[in-house]
Design a protein around this motif. Structure first.
Motif: not given
Length: 376
Positions: A141, A144, A147, A362-363, A365-366
Motif C-alpha cells: 500500500k 503504491a 508511486q 502497483y496499478k 494494488l490500487r
C-alpha cells in the motif's frame, strides 16, 4: 550549479542532514549541491540537536511541530525530500501494530508533501519489519501511494545492510528512492563497499580513542546485579545464550530477544543500535561490565565526536538509536546525485522484488484498494 532544496520530515537529530553535508563536500566542486531548506520533527530535543549541530545560523529552518497539526502549504518550495517515517509500529522490537498503530499512518504525511511540492526525488526510510506488517499488505500500500504521488514516481526499493557500506553495525533498513517519472531517470542500488571487510566494533570505538571531555560520554552506573550478570556473559553472548548462574538469570517468560544484555563482539560489527534502553537493551561493552555510553553508540551510528546531542541521557540515547547513520545517508545521496549527473557507478539488483508478492503491480494494488480487497 544544480542545486536541490531539501525538505525533511521526521528528521530526528540530523543523521540525514549530516549525510547531505558529507556528500556536499565532494559534490560542490562539481557544480552540484543539496541545500537544507527545512526540517520538521515533533521532538524538542531532536530539533535542538539538529539546530545546534547542523544549522546554528539558520535555526528557523528546523521546525518543532506535530505533522498531524501542521500546515505544509506555508513551507518554502523544495525539489528534494527525505522522510524516515516513524518505525515503532513496524519494528521487530516494537509492538508491531503496523499501519493500525499510533505511528503506522504517519507515512501519509510524507505523501502529502510529495503531492504538494512534487520534488524531483525523495528518500523514504524504514525498518526491515515494514515488509511483513499486516502480511505484507502495508508495504504494498505504501509503495503504491508513493508511486502515485504527485505526477508519478519511479521507485527503487532495497533492503540495505548498512554494515556492507562501512557502518560498524548490522543495521538493516528499507530505503525507497523515488524519481519523477517525467525525468526518465532510474535510481540504481549502489554496490556495497565493505561486503567482506566490515568495520568492527573495536575499530569504531578505539580507533581513534574517545578523548576526555567529549560530549555525551557519561558512563552508565550499573547496578550490582547487572555487573554480576555481565561477568558471566562472553563477547557476542546474551542473557539467554550465556552460562549464567540460576540466581542471576532473568525471570522472564516468553521473551528471549537476542539483544537482552548482549555484549558486543569486538571483532564484528555491532548489532543494531535502537532507540530503546530498558530491560537490558542498552548495548553492552565486550570487556567492561557496563552499557555503552551515548558517545560510543553515536560512533557506531557514524556520528563524529564533535556532533553534540541535546537533552537528557535517555533522550540522547533514543535520538541516536532512531537516527539514520550519516555515512549511510551519504551513500544514498551520492548515488542520487550521480544518477542526475549521468555518472555511472557500481550497482546491484534490489533485494526486494514485487514478484515476491501475489500482487505484482502497483496499478493492480490500487484496483484492489478501490474494491476494499487488499485488506483481508
Amino acid at each position: 550549479m544544480r542545486v536541490f532544496q531539501l525538505g525533511e520530515m521526521f528528521c530526528g537529530p540530523g543523521g540525514m542532514g549530516l549525510g547531505v553535508k558529507l556528500a556536499n563536500m565532494e559534490w560542490e566542486a562539481k557544480g552540484w549541491q543539496v541545500q537544507h531548506a527545512w526540517a520538521i520533527d515533533y521532538d524538542a530535543d531532536s530539533c535542538a540537536t539538529y539546530r545546534h549541530s547542523l544549522c546554528p545560523e539558520e535555526e528557523h529552518k528546523v521546525i518543532c511541530a506535530d505533522v498531524r497539526n501542521f500546515d505544509i502549504t506555508i513551507l518554502p518550495k523544495i525539489n528534494a525530500f527525505a522522510f524516515g517515517f516513524p518505525c515503532n509500529d513496524f519494528s521487530l522490537v516494537g509492538e508491531k501494530q503496523g499501519i493500525y498503530g499510533k505511528f503506522g499512518p504517519l507515512y501519509q504525511y510524507g505523501i502529502h508533501v510529495l503531492n504538494q511540492f512534487e520534488p524531483d526525488w525523495f528518500i523514504a526510510e524504514n525498518v526491515g519489519g515494514l515488509r511483513s506488517a499486516n502480511q505484507g499488505q502495508t508495504f504494498l500500500k505504501i509503495l503504491a501511494e508513493l508511486q502515485g504521488a504527485g505526477s508519478g514516481y519511479e521507485l527503487t526499493t532495497h533492503l540495505y545492510n548498512f554494515a556492507d557500506y562501512g557502518v560498524p553495525q548490522i543495521r538493516q533498513r528499507i530505503i525507497i528512492v523515488g524519481i519523477k517519472k517525467c525525468l526518465n531517470l532510474k535510481f540504481l542500488v549502489p554496490a556495497p563497499t565493505h561486503l567482506n571487510q566490515h568495520i568492527t566494533a573495536r575499530q569504531a570505538l578505539e580507533t581513534p580513542p574517545i578523548l576526555p571531555g567529549v560530549a555525551n560520554q557519561e558512563i552508565t552506573r550499573q547496578s550490582a546485579s547487572v555487573v554480576a550478570r555481565l561477568k558471566h556473559i562472553l563477547p557476542g553472548e546474551n542473557a539467554w545464550t550465556a552460562n549464567i548462574p540460576p540466581e542471576l538469570r532473568l525471570n522472564v517468560k516468553g521473551a528471549t530477544m537476542s539483544q537482552i544484555y548482549k555484549r558486543l563482539d569486538p571483532d564484528k560489527p555491532a548489532y543494531t543500535i535502537t532507540g530503546s534502553g530498558g530491560g537490558g537493551t542498552h548495548v553492552y561493552h565486550w570487556e567492561e561490565h557496563r552499557a555503552l555510553t551515548n558517545r560510543e553508540r553515536a560512533r557506531l551510528q557514524t556520528f563524529p565526536d564533535d556532533f553534540t546531542f541535546y537533552g537528557s541521557k535517555e533522550s540522547v540515547r533514543r535520538q541516536i538509536g532512531m537516527a539514520v547513520p550519516p555515512l549511510a545517508a551519504k551513500v544514498i545521496i551520492d548515488a542520487i546525485l550521480k544518477t542526475f549527473a549521468g555518472i555511472d557507478y557500481p550497482t546491484i539488483t534490489p533485494k526486494w522484488q514485487m514478484a515476491q508478492s501475489s500482487v505484482t503491480d502497483y496499478k493492480q494494488l490500487r484496483l484492489l484498494e478501490q474494491t476494499g480487497c487488499y485488506l483481508t
